[in-house]
Design a protein around this motif. Structure first.
Motif, short mmCIF file in Angstrom:
data_model
loop_
_atom_site.label_atom_id
_atom_site.label_comp_id
_atom_site.label_asym_id
_atom_site.label_seq_id
_atom_site.Cartn_x
_atom_site.Cartn_y
_atom_site.Cartn_z
N LEU A 226 0.57 -1.50 -0.55
CA LEU A 226 0.13 0.34 0.22
C LEU A 226 0.75 1.56 -0.26
O LEU A 226 0.66 2.60 -0.62
N PHE A 266 5.36 10.07 2.60
CA PHE A 266 4.14 8.61 2.73
C PHE A 266 4.49 7.94 2.43
O PHE A 266 4.08 6.76 2.98
N TRP B 41 -6.52 -8.47 -6.85
CA TRP B 41 -7.24 -6.86 -5.95
C TRP B 41 -5.83 -6.63 -5.05
O TRP B 41 -5.98 -5.14 -4.68
N ALA B 45 -5.19 -2.53 -5.43
CA ALA B 45 -4.98 -2.05 -4.31
C ALA B 45 -3.44 -0.91 -4.48
O ALA B 45 -3.76 0.70 -4.94
N VAL B 48 -4.86 2.15 -7.73
CA VAL B 48 -5.63 2.92 -6.35
C VAL B 48 -4.04 4.41 -5.71
O VAL B 48 -4.51 5.16 -6.29
N LEU B 49 -3.17 3.20 -5.23
CA LEU B 49 -2.19 3.96 -4.55
C LEU B 49 -1.46 4.80 -5.22
O LEU B 49 -1.15 6.09 -5.61
N ASN C 74 -11.11 -8.87 -0.43
CA ASN C 74 -11.10 -7.89 -1.76
C ASN C 74 -11.75 -7.04 -1.92
O ASN C 74 -11.14 -6.14 -2.00
N LEU C 76 -12.08 -5.57 1.47
CA LEU C 76 -11.52 -4.57 2.01
C LEU C 76 -9.66 -4.18 1.75
O LEU C 76 -9.57 -2.81 1.94
N ILE C 77 -9.33 -5.00 0.84
CA ILE C 77 -7.85 -4.05 0.34
C ILE C 77 -8.73 -3.67 -0.55
O ILE C 77 -7.57 -2.26 -0.40
N PHE C 78 -9.69 -3.00 -1.47
CA PHE C 78 -9.64 -1.84 -2.62
C PHE C 78 -10.01 -1.20 -1.35
O PHE C 78 -9.87 0.11 -1.49
N ILE C 80 -9.20 -0.47 2.30
CA ILE C 80 -8.32 0.64 2.50
C ILE C 80 -7.82 1.26 1.46
O ILE C 80 -6.95 2.64 1.72
N SER C 81 -7.09 0.69 0.15
CA SER C 81 -6.70 1.41 -0.80
C SER C 81 -6.87 2.67 -1.27
O SER C 81 -5.93 4.13 -0.62
N VAL C 82 -8.13 3.45 -1.24
CA VAL C 82 -8.90 4.61 -1.19
C VAL C 82 -9.40 4.91 -0.01
O VAL C 82 -8.60 6.27 -0.47
N LEU C 84 -6.84 5.32 2.03
CA LEU C 84 -5.77 5.64 2.31
C LEU C 84 -5.11 6.99 1.29
O LEU C 84 -4.59 7.83 2.22
N VAL C 85 -5.94 6.65 -0.17
CA VAL C 85 -5.45 8.19 -0.70
C VAL C 85 -6.47 9.08 0.05
O VAL C 85 -5.37 10.18 -0.64
N ILE C 87 -7.08 9.86 2.75
CA ILE C 87 -5.82 9.78 3.63
C ILE C 87 -4.91 11.34 3.63
O ILE C 87 -4.55 12.54 3.81
#
Lengths: 569, 261, 125
Positions: A226, A266, B41, B45, B48-49, C74, C76-78, C80-82, C84-85, C87
């Protein structure tokens, strides 16, 4: 339960049959370079990160030698290299150590080797991706070597804009590409481990039966997946900025240099936990094994790893306290950062409680683990000085910061790495090493480390700024002590290298379980079979040492037949 | 999540069903499929980041220089963006349908859906090519290269007037017309950041489309050889998910650049 | 896992009608967002556009990407990434409002002119 396959008596005798283990199952260079076996990939990483450690260490010795004398006289200035050389060594020491050694060291090398074995799995979820990830790491490493040839790098490992994009005449674009590629290697490793831990746990291996090393690796992998993309895009922006002049971070073009720092940290603050969490994971295995006691507070240990990972995402601003960040953000980041102390302290208390009234064996890995606790405690506590805003303003960009993060990074990562290396060495190579030499090496490294970095706390508090090739005379004695320590540290590493090479050449054959550990990886032969386990391993509490008993014939321990204890239902 | 993960037994020397696409370290196709899903997935993610960093850059400049975006938007042709949005949404439909076809063993439908997806992706890139080449021709470029031609400025002014638009923006653009290059560059300095961000984000998105086209072409070859069936279609599924995320990012890029000023 | 269900289809098969409905919904929402953008809502412009885009995005995730029927991990993973962005964006935007006047005053300073000349000369090389 897996108990349908019984272990016929002891496992001795299986370890010395030739032809079945992963090292000699197939032969030739190609069988290594194209291997999909997680153990061989782990070895490839291990060798690579050790080379990176040597390279980074060489730069450290060069810069410490340069700092032996302040440049206040022309003769002293000419002692070794110019200030420009110093800038390069300082940068390359940081960049090589961070990107090539500390981030991949424990997760990619030991994680690859032992993670599937601790789970009782045959491999990681995506073996091809694993190999691909290694070659990305390899490519990134080669690119860093290209950087050395193409004019080096003098920006500091942080590559802050606008210096890196406007003024630096060194090979910044190559370095950014290298970091970009290394980042993807790190992402893919983390992705692989998360999928493995979720889907390849065999029946009986419940989440709370996993050794804590796996929880640590899991938390690390979450950060890798992440956080790393952000440094990926940032280095890509820097690269494009450098070659096309888009001006994102160049105030002369309307850009925002602080934005660079926001994005950089970050990733790079969570990256600190990519480095330290796996080291904590190793310590979680070593301390109970050599205290012959179950780990104290298993669940707290597991959840504190996850807590550190998640808090780690929202503390990046503490690197920007004097960079022009707003007072509001300063206070917020300072407060959040202090909360990291809670899960960290839980870990330290639990390690100490594990040892309490334990039957402590001073083996080489245990020595490193004990030193780890001491170093991590000092590193962590000085971190609190730096988190507090007033303290930070006084010590920002001084040697106090250098000493602090070396206590955490070197103290934790290198001592954790060496603990892991000495712990799993018999499993990886099938050979024992000389424990006395091992303990000697650990003591030398420990003394060298303290001599190097304790004086840096003092001179930092007295105002010696970091990243300077020159200094006032009052700091000379501290620098000289520090340089002496660095050389002692070097001698310590050479000692480690020598006894490990001696072990490879003529070490005694290692039993399957020389330490009496209870996790599954020790139920395989040493070195392990190509498919990890010849017989289905017996599940059980990874810290229940009543499950193993000493075996006189091999000098090691054997798993008692029958089902494991029910400590973690 | 953990309760789902412990269902399958492990055997040291697995004697799983004779499914040829089952890798040796998995016990069942379900386990392999689920692991693959988690993997893809997690990859999404990271995407997305990855774009998240760019959206942060976008947001910072938008929040602090709203006027850049107000004027910059008029340099873009929203009709082109809208066409591309529709094209990508349609390609997402066909990609999702391709997964369905694979799950139902409909080989012909699978191949034709993949071909349509590929053609949509190509259409997207062709439209993008026209947009980019026009901008390059008129000097509407990134950073220091930003040097719009007077013809383009006139065109934009007309557009603003047509929309009954902002006199301030018109005044600004009028002022930079017919000036020496060096001086003009100085005046438009804030505006160049808009195009730096525009080219960076849409360019990176375009690279993702090209990568997607490569992947879809690979799927077409495999699908026409009949390599996918209802037990093994993970490559189709993964590429389709990747393709949807490409669509998803465009869904945000389109209004953020083309529509809102 | 056992022999008899070896031929079961893996994963959830999305009905054709759902796929088509989702496609139509997405097209309608695209038209809506274009239509709304023709009206100047002031500072609301961004939020309306982001709101519609988020709805479109959620539909794509839920149906085209099967998240509604998939393992919750899955999602949850997605998710969390959103998060974090969000934040990352929120913290930096809030912070930038405080420090941006530094950049603006820098751009009016003489230091800026010098830096700009340096940037121009380095770009010329």
């Amino acid at each position: 339960m897996a108990g349908e396959v019984s272990l016929n008596g002891s496992m001795h005798g299986t370890h010395d049959h030739v032809g079945g283990n992963y090292l000699n199952a197939t032969k030739g260079l190609k069988s290594w370079l194209l291997t999909l076996d997680h153990k061989r990939i782990g070895i490839m990483y291990l060798v690579s990160v050790c080379i990176a450690l040597a390279l980074g260490g060489t730069f450290a010795l060069l810069l410490r030698t340069k700092l032996l004398h302040g440049g206040y006289t022309p003769e002293a200035a000419a002692f070794i290299g110019s200030s420009k050389d110093y800038n390069q060594w300082m940068t390359l020491h940081g960049a090589v150590m961070v990107f090539l050694f500390m981030i991949p060291a424990i997760p990619a090398a030991f994680g690859n080797f032992v993670l599937p074995m601790m789970l009782g799995a045959k491999d990681v979820a995506f073996p091809k991706l694993n190999l691909f990830s290694y070659y990305l790491y390899f490519t990134g490493t080669v690119m860093f070597l290209v950087v050395l040839v193409m004019g080096g790098l003098d920006t500091g490992w942080t590559m802050y804009a606008p210096y890196s994009i406007v003024h630096s005449k060194t090979a910044v674009p190559y370095a950014t590409l290298a970091v970009f590629i290394l980042g993807f290697s790190s992402i893919l490793t983390g992705l692989n481990f998360i999928a493995t831990i979720h889907k390849l746990r065999p029946k009986g291996m419940t989440p709370f039966r996993m050794p804590l090393f796996l929880w640590a690796i899991y938390a690390t992998s979450v950060i890798q997946v992440l956080a790393t993309p952000v440094i990926g895009i940032l280095t890509f922006m820097l690269f494009i900025e450098k070659i096309m002049g888009i001006g994102f971070f160049n105030p002369a073009l309307g850009g925002d240099p602080l934005l660079f720092q926001h994005l950089f940290w970050f990733y790079s603050h969570p990256a600190v936990y990519i480095m330290v969490l796996p080291a904590m994971g190793v310590i979680n295995e070593v301390i109970p094994t050599f205290s012959r006691k179950p780990i104290f507070g298993y669940k707290m240990m597991a959840f504190s790893s996850l807590a550190i990972a998640f808090i780690g995402f929202v503390v990046w601003g503490h690197h920007l306290f004097v960079s022009g960040q707003s007072p509001f953000a300063n206070v917020a980041f300072s407060a959040i950062t202090l909360t990291v102390a809670v899960p960290s302290a839980i870990k330290v208390f639990n390690w100490v409680s594990t040892m309490y009234k334990g039957d402590i064996h001073f083996t080489t890995p245990m020595m490193y683990a004990l030193f780890f606790i001491y170093l991590f405690a000092i590193g962590g506590l000085t971190g609190i000085f730096l988190t507090a805003l007033p303290g930070n303003i006084h010590t920002h960009d001084t040697y106090f910061v250098i000493a602090h993060f070396h206590f955490v990074m070197v103290g934790a990562v290198i001592f954790g790495f060496l603990a892991g290396l000495n712990y799993w060495w018999p499993k990886i190579t099938g050979k024992l090493y000389n424990n006395k030499a091992g303990v000697l090496g650990s003591v030398l490294i420990f003394l060298g480390f303290n001599l190097t970095f304790l004086p840096q706390f003092v001179m930092g508090l007295k105002g010696m700024p970091r990243r300077y090739a020159n200094y006032a005379q009052e700091f000379e004695i501290y620098h000289q002590l520090s340089t002496a320590g660095a050389y002692l540290l070097g001698v310590g590493f050479l000692t480690v290298l020598l006894y490990l090479l001696a072990s490879l050449a003529k070490g005694k054959k290692a039993p399957s379980n020389p330490w009496g550990a209870a996790s599954l990886d020790w139920q395989s032969t040493s070195p392990p079979h190509m498919h990890n386990f010849e017989k289905t391993p017996l599940m059980g509490d990874p810290y229940d040492y009543s499950l193993v008993s000493h075996d006189e014939k091999t000098g090691g321990y054997v798993r008692k037949p029958g089902e494991g204890s029910s400590a973690h239902h | 999540m953990s309760s789902t993960a412990t269902a399958e037994p492990a055997h040291a020397h697995g004697h799983h069903g004779h499914e040829k696409n089952l890798a040796h370290h998995f016990d069942t196709m379900e386990q392999q499929f689920d692991a693959g899903k988690i993997g893809i997935w997690l990859f999404l993610a990271t995407e997305v980041l990855f774009f998240g960093g760019l959206f942060t850059v976008y947001s910072i400049y938008r929040a602090n220089h709203p006027q850049l975006y107000h004027i910059g938007q008029y340099f873009l042709t929203w009709e082109m963006g809208a066409i591309n949005t529709a094209v990508l949404i349609f390609s997402s439909l066909t990609a999702a349908w391709a997964v369905r076809a694979a799950q139902l063993n409909q080989k012909k439908i699978l191949v034709s859906m993949l071909v349509i997806t590929f053609l949509c992706a190509a259409t997207f890139m062709v439209v993008k090519y026209f947009e980019y080449s026009h901008k390059i021709h008129e000097g509407v470029l990134w950073g220091q290269a930003f040097n719009p031609s007077d013809a383009e400025l006139n065109h934009v002014i007309e557009k603003i007037e047509h929309k009954g638009g902002d006199p301030k923006a018109i005044e600004f653009l009028e002022a930079i017309k017919e000036r020496p290059v060096a001086e003009k560059k100085d005046m438009v300095a804030p505006l160049q950041m808009f195009f730096s961000i525009y080219f960076f984000m849409t360019g990176l998105h375009g690279i993702h489309v090209l990568v997607g086209m490569g992947l879809i072409a690979w799927l077409i070859v495999r699908a026409s050889k009949g390599q996918f069936n209802n037990r093994y279609f993970a490559p189709v599924d993964s590429v389709a998910l990747y393709w949807h995320i490409v669509d998803l990012i465009w869904i945000f890029l389109f209004p953020l650049f083309y529509l809102i000023g | 896992m056992s022999k008899h269900d070896e031929h079961h289809t893996l994963g959830h098969v999305m009905p054709a009608s759902t796929l088509i409905n989702v496609f139509l919904a997405l097209i309608v929402l695209t038209v809506v967002t274009v239509a709304v953008a023709q009206k100047d809502l002031g500072p609301l412009n961004v939020w309306v556009a982001l709101f519609i885009a988020s709805i479109k995005g959620s539909i794509v995730c839920a149906y085209f990407m099967h998240l509604k029927y998939d393992k919750k991990l899955n999602l949850l993973i997605f998710g969390i990434s959103v998060v974090l962005v969000l934040i990352m964006i929120t913290f930096t935007i809030v912070d930038s409002h405080f420090y941006y006047n530094n950049i603006d005053s820098y751009q009016q300073s003489e230091t800026f002119q010098a830096a700009k000349a340096a940037a121009a000369s380095s770009a010329a090389k």
